[in-house]
Design a protein around this motif. Structure first.
Motif, PDB file in Angstrom:
ATOM      1  N   ASP A 293       2.833   5.757  -3.384  1.00 35.20           N
ATOM      2  CA  ASP A 293       2.556   4.424  -3.925  1.00 35.20           C
ATOM      3  C   ASP A 293       3.827   3.804  -4.500  1.00 35.20           C
ATOM      4  N   LYS A 294       4.639   4.607  -5.162  1.00 36.32           N
ATOM      5  CA  LYS A 294       5.905   4.100  -5.718  1.00 36.32           C
ATOM      6  C   LYS A 294       6.832   3.605  -4.616  1.00 36.32           C
ATOM      7  N   LYS A 295       6.680   4.152  -3.402  1.00 38.59           N
ATOM      8  CA  LYS A 295       7.486   3.729  -2.246  1.00 38.59           C
ATOM      9  C   LYS A 295       6.812   2.594  -1.478  1.00 38.59           C
ATOM     10  N   GLY A 296       5.660   2.136  -1.951  1.00 39.20           N
ATOM     11  CA  GLY A 296       4.952   1.048  -1.285  1.00 39.20           C
ATOM     12  C   GLY A 296       4.046   1.512  -0.162  1.00 39.20           C
TER      13      GLY A 296
ATOM     14  N   TYR B 234       0.511   3.014   0.921  1.00 43.75           N
ATOM     15  CA  TYR B 234      -0.855   3.295   0.478  1.00 43.75           C
ATOM     16  C   TYR B 234      -1.800   3.569   1.645  1.00 43.75           C
TER      17      TYR B 234
ATOM     18  N   ALA C  45      -4.033   2.566  -5.269  1.00 38.23           N
ATOM     19  CA  ALA C  45      -2.618   2.216  -5.164  1.00 38.23           C
ATOM     20  C   ALA C  45      -2.329   0.867  -5.814  1.00 38.23           C
ATOM     21  N   HIS C  46      -1.170   0.795  -6.428  1.00 39.96           N
ATOM     22  CA  HIS C  46      -0.711  -0.465  -7.019  1.00 39.96           C
ATOM     23  C   HIS C  46       0.062  -1.295  -5.992  1.00 39.96           C
ATOM     24  N   SER C  47       0.399  -0.687  -4.861  1.00 37.83           N
ATOM     25  CA  SER C  47       1.231  -1.363  -3.871  1.00 37.83           C
ATOM     26  C   SER C  47       0.431  -2.105  -2.804  1.00 37.83           C
TER      27      SER C  47
ATOM     28  N   ASP D 129      -0.894  -4.804  -0.605  1.00 41.95           N
ATOM     29  CA  ASP D 129      -0.242  -6.092  -0.343  1.00 41.95           C
ATOM     30  C   ASP D 129      -1.136  -7.058   0.419  1.00 41.95           C
TER      31      ASP D 129
ATOM     32  N   HIS E 179      -1.306  -2.339   8.245  1.00 44.42           N
ATOM     33  CA  HIS E 179      -0.801  -0.986   7.976  1.00 44.42           C
ATOM     34  C   HIS E 179      -1.646   0.044   8.724  1.00 44.42           C
TER      35      HIS E 179
ATOM     36  N   GLY F 182       8.198  -8.049   4.406  1.00 45.49           N
ATOM     37  CA  GLY F 182       7.049  -7.495   3.706  1.00 45.49           C
ATOM     38  C   GLY F 182       5.830  -7.288   4.577  1.00 45.49           C
TER      39      GLY F 182
END
Length: 182
Positions: free
Chosen positions: A14-17, A19, A64-66, A68, A74, A146
């Protein structure tokens, strides 16, 4: 696989984006688990809501916080690894305003992989096979920062629609023929 170990892996991803993850990729983080144990753990974690099974072999981290707005894209990338896929047909033409109706329950994708319809909790993914070469795909698509998948230009999306013998009656040809930045 222990729940805490998976939670640590999901947090790092998640820190790497990341999810959305394929089963095969997730298995690399747990090389000590045999296939049966790994499968049983995944099933338990899906049942407990730690992971969401998007489709066969693809999982989503619901905490996940990522997140988008491109979850379905994805998932599509995970479903067709090793193939070029891009947003086209009705989905792309809708984004360009050439089709007044917005497809809300599905995304239409051209792929060098096989055609097919995949239903997920996030919507349906409709894959249509293309025989275009990789250079032709790159010439006919644009990359948006993105976004996980490239998007067909307006002209390419219309050509794809005709080539796939899809319904053309909803297309506003005046918008398709407008010369501007795709």
């Amino acid at each position: 696989m222990k729940r805490t170990d998976l939670m640590d892996v999901l947090y790092q991803l998640d820190k790497k984006g990341i999810y959305v993850i394929a089963r095969s990729q997730l298995a690399k983080y747990f090389p000590g688990d045999n296939k049966k144990t790994f499968t049983e753990s995944l099933n338990r974690l899906v049942r407990d809501g730690v992971l969401v099974r998007a489709t066969k072999g693809v999982f989503v981290n619901p905490r996940a916080h990522s997140f988008d707005g491109y979850t379905i894209e994805h998932i599509a990338r995970c479903v067709r690894p090793g193939h070029y896929s891009y947003i086209s047909l009705e989905s792309a033409l809708s984004e360009y305003g050439a089709i007044s109706q917005i497809p809300i329950d599905r995304v239409t994708i051209m792929t060098t992989g096989r055609s097919g319809l995949i239903r997920t909790p996030y919507g349906a993914i409709e894959f249509t096979h293309t025989q275009k070469s990789i250079p032709a795909i790159l010439d006919d698509t644009i990359w948006q920062q993105g976004r996980p998948l490239r998007v067909a230009t307006k002209a390419a999306a219309f050509k794809d629609l005709k080539r796939a013998r899809r319904n053309l009656h909803l297309v506003d040809l005046a918008v398709v023929e407008e010369k501007n930045d795709d």
